[in-house]
Enzyme design. Sequence first.
Site, PDB file in Angstrom:
ATOM      1  N   GLY A  22       0.805  -1.210   0.000  1.00 48.24           N
ATOM      2  CA  GLY A  22       0.000   0.000   0.000  1.00 48.24           C
ATOM      3  C   GLY A  22       0.838   1.259   0.000  1.00 48.24           C
TER       4      GLY A  22
ATOM      5  N   LEU B  12      -3.729  -5.743  -6.193  1.00 45.22           N
ATOM      6  CA  LEU B  12      -2.700  -4.722  -5.998  1.00 45.22           C
ATOM      7  C   LEU B  12      -1.544  -5.225  -5.130  1.00 45.22           C
ATOM      8  CD1 LEU B  12      -2.122  -1.698  -6.591  1.00 45.22           C
ATOM      9  CD2 LEU B  12      -3.147  -1.199  -4.371  1.00 45.22           C
ATOM     10  N   ASP B  13      -0.314  -4.990  -5.571  1.00 41.83           N
ATOM     11  CA  ASP B  13       0.900  -5.341  -4.825  1.00 41.83           C
ATOM     12  C   ASP B  13       1.036  -6.840  -4.568  1.00 41.83           C
ATOM     13  OD1 ASP B  13       1.546  -2.668  -4.729  1.00 41.83           O
ATOM     14  OD2 ASP B  13       0.833  -2.359  -2.692  1.00 41.83           O
ATOM     15  N   ALA B  14       0.265  -7.659  -5.286  1.00 42.72           N
ATOM     16  CA  ALA B  14       0.329  -9.105  -5.065  1.00 42.72           C
ATOM     17  C   ALA B  14       0.798  -9.860  -6.303  1.00 42.72           C
ATOM     18  CB  ALA B  14      -1.021  -9.640  -4.612  1.00 42.72           C
TER      19      ALA B  14
END
Lengths: 298, 298, 298, 298
Positions: free
Chosen positions: C215, C241-243
């Site tokens: 995040g 997101l971000d994964a």
Amino acid sequence: MTASDSPAVGPDTSPEDWSKGLIITVRSPDRVGIVASLAAAIQSAGGNIIELDQHTDVVEGDFGCRIEVAGGVDAEVLARGLDELRASLSANYTMTPIARRQSRVVVLCSSTLHCPSDLIARSAIGQLDCDVVALVSDQTAARELAQRYGVPFTHLPIGDDRAEQERRLGEVLDELAPDLIVLARYMRVLPAWLVDRYEHRIINIHHSFLPAFVGSNPYARAHTRGVKIIGATAHYVTADLDAGPIIAQDVVHISHRDDVADMTRRGADIERSVLASAIRLHLEQRVIVFGARTCVFD
Amino acid sequence: MTASDSPAVGPDTSPEDWSKGLIITVRSPDRVGIVASLAAAIQSAGGNIIELDQHTDVVEGDFGCRIEVAGGVDAEVLARGLDELRASLSANYTMTPIARRQSRVVVLCSSTLHCPSDLIARSAIGQLDCDVVALVSDQTAARELAQRYGVPFTHLPIGDDRAEQERRLGEVLDELAPDLIVLARYMRVLPAWLVDRYEHRIINIHHSFLPAFVGSNPYARAHTRGVKIIGATAHYVTADLDAGPIIAQDVVHISHRDDVADMTRRGADIERSVLASAIRLHLEQRVIVFGARTCVFD
Amino acid sequence: MTASDSPAVGPDTSPEDWSKGLIITVRSPDRVGIVASLAAAIQSAGGNIIELDQHTDVVEGDFGCRIEVAGGVDAEVLARGLDELRASLSANYTMTPIARRQSRVVVLCSSTLHCPSDLIARSAIGQLDCDVVALVSDQTAARELAQRYGVPFTHLPIGDDRAEQERRLGEVLDELAPDLIVLARYMRVLPAWLVDRYEHRIINIHHSFLPAFVGSNPYARAHTRGVKIIGATAHYVTADLDAGPIIAQDVVHISHRDDVADMTRRGADIERSVLASAIRLHLEQRVIVFGARTCVFD
Amino acid sequence: MTASDSPAVGPDTSPEDWSKGLIITVRSPDRVGIVASLAAAIQSAGGNIIELDQHTDVVEGDFGCRIEVAGGVDAEVLARGLDELRASLSANYTMTPIARRQSRVVVLCSSTLHCPSDLIARSAIGQLDCDVVALVSDQTAARELAQRYGVPFTHLPIGDDRAEQERRLGEVLDELAPDLIVLARYMRVLPAWLVDRYEHRIINIHHSFLPAFVGSNPYARAHTRGVKIIGATAHYVTADLDAGPIIAQDVVHISHRDDVADMTRRGADIERSVLASAIRLHLEQRVIVFGARTCVFD
């Protein structure tokens, strides 16, 4: 092909256990079709390749390869297949069971104990996949360490007759039949005949990032030069001191606050980890020597 | 004390802005009470120390210190206090406002552009706290780079008369009045008189982890030796090539798959970051030279 | 087999140049004999394998492989051979000439410029083997950077209608026909339909060592937590997101002296190098995606 | 000032030996003149400062400082001087002789032995400046290790009554009077009353780079996520699990070839070195806690 360079067969004469799979290493002059021949031989033996790492030095024309084959392969058929490729490819190969007996490692040291202590402690708790079958030293400082772990200790002092000590060292090693000899801060140069006898089976740890600070007292010289990193180098021993093929190197950052004693302490940590890493790479058949350099299939 | 070694005063004659605080560096022979005297002088000027980093080389008897003082200090009173300590301590000191004008940096290069390109790009986006006021080169390869960023470019080719080129280089530099000169892969050795004129104000980047691979073609030699790490070294330039006090070093791990071209590419990344790091350390007054070594208060 | 996942064919319709050799990547369900079939096909086309790196995920049953074949191979014969293996192996493959045209890269950014600046500067001096064909941003801060290097700049501000901006972004990207899209600190989440359209062809740089500090504001949160290392992560963009699958990560050590601004500056260096590294790995066909993870054959 | 936070006085009642010099640490609210007062007190006692490292957290208003004073200082005069500063500065301080008796360290572990093995082996060869006075465990796996080195072993199994085990652990620790308690992969959460009793004197090693993978099975979760680095974190234990002030962290790069077992093995090396490093920093009085963060004066 011959299985000559890193023989997986020691004094233990029990039949090999191939059920968990095996590792093949191959070194040969490069030519078209080597991988195809190898892979076909493995397939013919019912083997499934689960890791393959191959490198060609296109300048020197050297081919090197490490293959892991899953359990279920017919090792006898595979060995026959590889033998058939021997003449045509002029290759050296090794074939080692993954479920192999523990490798026999002999550790040579002098009075600096962090490397032998670390190796023996790792081995005792199963973090280094080998048996340290003996600790051999020209000094007595390591005797207590050996006793703690029940490792046989052999004291070979250097008296008036250096050649005699070397001759006895050769005898001791031959009796121990080691898969690997580790110079863990052993402060003596081995004679050429002994180095030749155990070619690519003697690993030395040097306490600098070679080729910087070849020779003695690297930390003192590093301090004088004012370097901001110090390091360690594990390499196979050759007749040419500190010039053998490098297996692993690492460094640590230092500052102006670090005097020679601090550098020695910090460097010791790097020496231990680099040496343990190089031994693991060797024992897992991950190192193939191309002349003065190594391929490390990690 | 004199403010001689890293003068914070350039051609800009506007009064210094001390409102954001200041940095003091001190280098002197060691004796009892230096910190007490300095701290008392700062306290007398109403200054609050927010970072203090001090080191004594007890073997050589050298004292070095870097102090950050918060805004609100009376700089004039402080300067008087420090001047009073000058004779008694035989010390060199610098006093630099934190809100100082941008340092003037001149970059010298030849045909290899990753270092000058990186420095100019960083400076343009505010990631290196300085003005690159000129790019000077014995080659023309960097002209386009300079033009992109509107940086003046001076071409000083080496013709038949090398001494003449060096004389002109000296003139160009004197006119530019740099706080710092950066040899960003400049492939020429500077004459001793020029090195002396800018003592501890010329930083060079060498593309190896010195003292390994002193001299030319370090990557090719590293490949031949089969090392598993390569590195870079930023150091102050002295008359003795590649032997100046080291400011920063770093390394990167390589493998048998990296040929000389790969090593050159990977090394370039380390060269850029080590050089930028050393420049930042210098500009923030974090480097104090003790003979052949540096204290880096980072 | 289909050449679908990382197509080497762009808008340039000139015939491929196979004379310098080629790179094959293969991804398929694991079974006995894949390497043998591939190697036989290469041998049949007269190809010499000079690097082969293969990995099987024995838990998931995924097979991945990257092969470099020297010049002299008959690419047409080889492509036919690989196509014949398609049905039997249910494999995806790519075949890319080493002497390929430059890859087309589009860089998306917002107001933080160190990543786009670094990528463009690297590309300009030949240190990143691609053409940055456009800089696209929801802000205007990068316009000057684009102009310095003659790179087309497209401003796509986000007004009242976010979906409209995303639709236009999709159009712009489709026209540019990029091989790779790089989110170089682009502060917007891409819509799922756009992510799907460019599966495994969008790389994002996140300014933390994921999964720590997923995040926003990772450096501020790292400072609050008092960590001693900070890092950066380059990953393929997925809907989550971000994964997405991680390609490269690195860290740098920090100390109590580093406040959020220092961490942001130090982190920027890691972001730049990790992003450049991930792009290089992708462009050299070194990354194969196995579900949520990557194989990186470096 | 009180000498409360890291008392240098243990059950040994022999007089301190101040002849080799001493280390002072100070933690207090920030104000103008602290360094001046400290330095004046040291000078008054005839002390020569050879290292001084000071940091102010300007946001929180915390002042921290570590000072090494050379031999020859009058420790009694100095202690009086520091005591006089106590009320005026509201400071905590410690004063520790450099030639101090060995610190008493108690190691708690469960069944994973690489950390306790490494600590005991280091201590035995003088590479960790402390006495491991006891090994305490809820399991029996470490008994043999303790016996090898003649370290007393206490087995405190957790039966039906967990509170009872914790009560006995508290008694055992109180009798041992440790300077430091090390949780070397001890798989139990300590009760809050025990943590409070030994505030900032219990160090835990967590096998991830916190705050990633807080809690159990970090390597398995790291593998699932597909990270390219794994790490370890040494921190002071607080009531909030895995959230205590971090002393040291480090990472190692991994690849797709590393399964959970490989990550566990590689991570073990980092755990050992990070833990040993944190213990050394603590024993050398290099760590000052500012709330949830640490200053590490290394």
